[in-house]
Design an enzyme around this catalytic site. Structure first.
Site, PDB file in Angstrom:
ATOM      1  N   GLY A  30       8.732  -3.015   6.488  1.00 41.90           N
ATOM      2  CA  GLY A  30       7.322  -3.350   6.559  1.00 41.90           C
ATOM      3  C   GLY A  30       6.755  -2.739   7.823  1.00 41.90           C
ATOM      4  N   ASN A  31       5.508  -2.324   7.792  1.00 38.37           N
ATOM      5  CA  ASN A  31       4.962  -1.648   8.971  1.00 38.37           C
ATOM      6  C   ASN A  31       3.460  -1.812   9.079  1.00 38.37           C
ATOM      7  OD1 ASN A  31       4.264   0.628   7.032  1.00 38.37           O
ATOM      8  ND2 ASN A  31       6.507   0.705   7.020  1.00 38.37           N
ATOM      9  N   SER A  47      10.633   4.426  12.694  1.00 39.87           N
ATOM     10  CA  SER A  47      11.494   4.179  11.544  1.00 39.87           C
ATOM     11  C   SER A  47      12.749   3.408  11.947  1.00 39.87           C
ATOM     12  CB  SER A  47      11.898   5.521  10.925  1.00 39.87           C
ATOM     13  OG  SER A  47      12.670   5.321   9.779  1.00 39.87           O
ATOM     14  N   SER A  77       9.062   5.793   7.731  1.00 40.77           N
ATOM     15  CA  SER A  77       9.134   6.632   6.523  1.00 40.77           C
ATOM     16  C   SER A  77       7.888   6.485   5.652  1.00 40.77           C
ATOM     17  CB  SER A  77      10.393   6.307   5.724  1.00 40.77           C
ATOM     18  OG  SER A  77      10.479   4.923   5.499  1.00 40.77           O
ATOM     19  N   ASP A  78       7.058   5.494   5.923  1.00 38.84           N
ATOM     20  CA  ASP A  78       5.803   5.322   5.183  1.00 38.84           C
ATOM     21  C   ASP A  78       4.615   6.004   5.858  1.00 38.84           C
ATOM     22  OD1 ASP A  78       6.799   3.563   3.060  1.00 38.84           O
ATOM     23  OD2 ASP A  78       7.150   2.145   4.688  1.00 38.84           O
ATOM     24  N   HIS A  97       1.888  -2.216   5.362  1.00 39.62           N
ATOM     25  CA  HIS A  97       2.728  -2.130   4.174  1.00 39.62           C
ATOM     26  C   HIS A  97       3.830  -3.175   4.264  1.00 39.62           C
ATOM     27  CE1 HIS A  97       5.086  -0.819   0.893  1.00 39.62           C
ATOM     28  NE2 HIS A  97       6.050  -0.289   1.601  1.00 39.62           N
ATOM     29  N   HIS A  99       6.873  -5.501   1.580  1.00 39.48           N
ATOM     30  CA  HIS A  99       7.467  -5.814   0.274  1.00 39.48           C
ATOM     31  C   HIS A  99       7.490  -7.334   0.115  1.00 39.48           C
ATOM     32  CE1 HIS A  99       9.992  -1.876   0.821  1.00 39.48           C
ATOM     33  NE2 HIS A  99       8.739  -1.621   0.501  1.00 39.48           N
ATOM     34  N   HIS A 162       6.868  -1.562  -6.367  1.00 43.75           N
ATOM     35  CA  HIS A 162       7.131  -1.277  -4.961  1.00 43.75           C
ATOM     36  C   HIS A 162       6.736  -2.449  -4.064  1.00 43.75           C
ATOM     37  CE1 HIS A 162       6.548   1.776  -1.432  1.00 43.75           C
ATOM     38  NE2 HIS A 162       7.246   0.725  -1.092  1.00 43.75           N
ATOM     39  N   TYR A 216     -19.661 -16.545   6.917  1.00 44.77           N
ATOM     40  CA  TYR A 216     -18.588 -17.438   7.349  1.00 44.77           C
ATOM     41  C   TYR A 216     -18.090 -17.072   8.756  1.00 44.77           C
ATOM     42  CZ  TYR A 216     -13.936 -19.514   7.446  1.00 44.77           C
ATOM     43  OH  TYR A 216     -12.809 -20.200   7.806  1.00 44.77           O
TER      44      TYR A 216
END
Ligand SMILES: [Zn+2]
Length: 222
Positions: A30-31, A47, A77-78, A97, A99, A162, A216
């Protein structure tokens, strides 16, 4: 290195701890990235570095082609996907990003999360859509993200088979979208176990979204 880049590295390093705190990541998967204001640059996680080992100095600086500009480690890597989003969506200042479990479970089924909660209408302005299947490397993931988000108000997209990509005006806003995406993915999943969730009328989604986005919260200081 400019003071702006140094501060952004600190911010993005610290925001990775939020991915851990909200249980959105396993191992190093995750990044978070953040655009350097006024420059064709962004900062992103290196990475393969564990979250507890991340420091502001380890966060790397890349150009909008995803090439390393400054830093001792290889970028995530993303990085190509983040870079593509920054190139194509100039209003975006942060990309995340993950998962995360429940959101990725919807992605695994190629199923958009329907807008059946007022919190979803507030944050996402409708369903959280699913983007195409794409292999890592090159621009395919980035193209899928941008093409899908351009047709929706949602700042989150589930990439099929993904995981989740989110965008925001800055890196913190993109992290918030990732946290909220997982939260509603879980609630709607649980609701589905007990029956069919009830949709919210489009006119009500529109008024919830407009109120939350414009009225809000605290007025931002000038
Ligand atoms: Zn991934």
């Amino acid at each position: 290195m400019s003071a702006v880049v140094r501060r952004l590295r600190e911010t993005v390093s610290a925001l990775h701890q939020e991915l851990v705190r909200y249980n959105l990541v396993a191992w190093t998967a995750g990044n978070v990235s953040g655009r350097v204001p006024g420059e064709d640059l962004f900062v992103i996680k290196p990475s393969g570095v564990m979250y507890e080992d991340l420091t502001p100095e380890s966060i790397v600086v890349c150009d909008l082609d995803g090439e390393l500009v400054e830093g001792d480690l290889a970028p995530s890597s993303d990085t190509a996907a983040h870079a593509y989003v920054y190139r194509m969506m100039p209003q975006v200042g942060g990309v995340v990003h993950t998962h995360s479990t429940y959101a990725s479970a919807w992605a695994a089924r190629d199923e958009a999360i329907p807008c059946v909660l007022t919190a979803m209408a507030d944050e996402f302005g409708g369903e959280i859509p699913v983007g195409p299947f794409a292999l890592i490397g090159g621009d395919d993931i980035g193209k899928g993200i941008v093409a899908t988000l351009e047709g929706h108000r949602s700042p989150a997209v589930l990439m099929r088979n993904h995981g989740v990509f989110t965008i925001g005006a800055d890196a913190r806003a993109a992290v918030k979208a990732a946290v909220m995406c997982e939260d509603v993915a879980r609630t709607v999943h649980v609701a589905r176990q007990l029956g069919e969730p009830v949709p919210i009328a489009q006119s009500d989604i529109d008024s919830l979204y407009n109120r939350y986005q414009n009225v809000y919260g605290q007025r931002s200081p000038r």
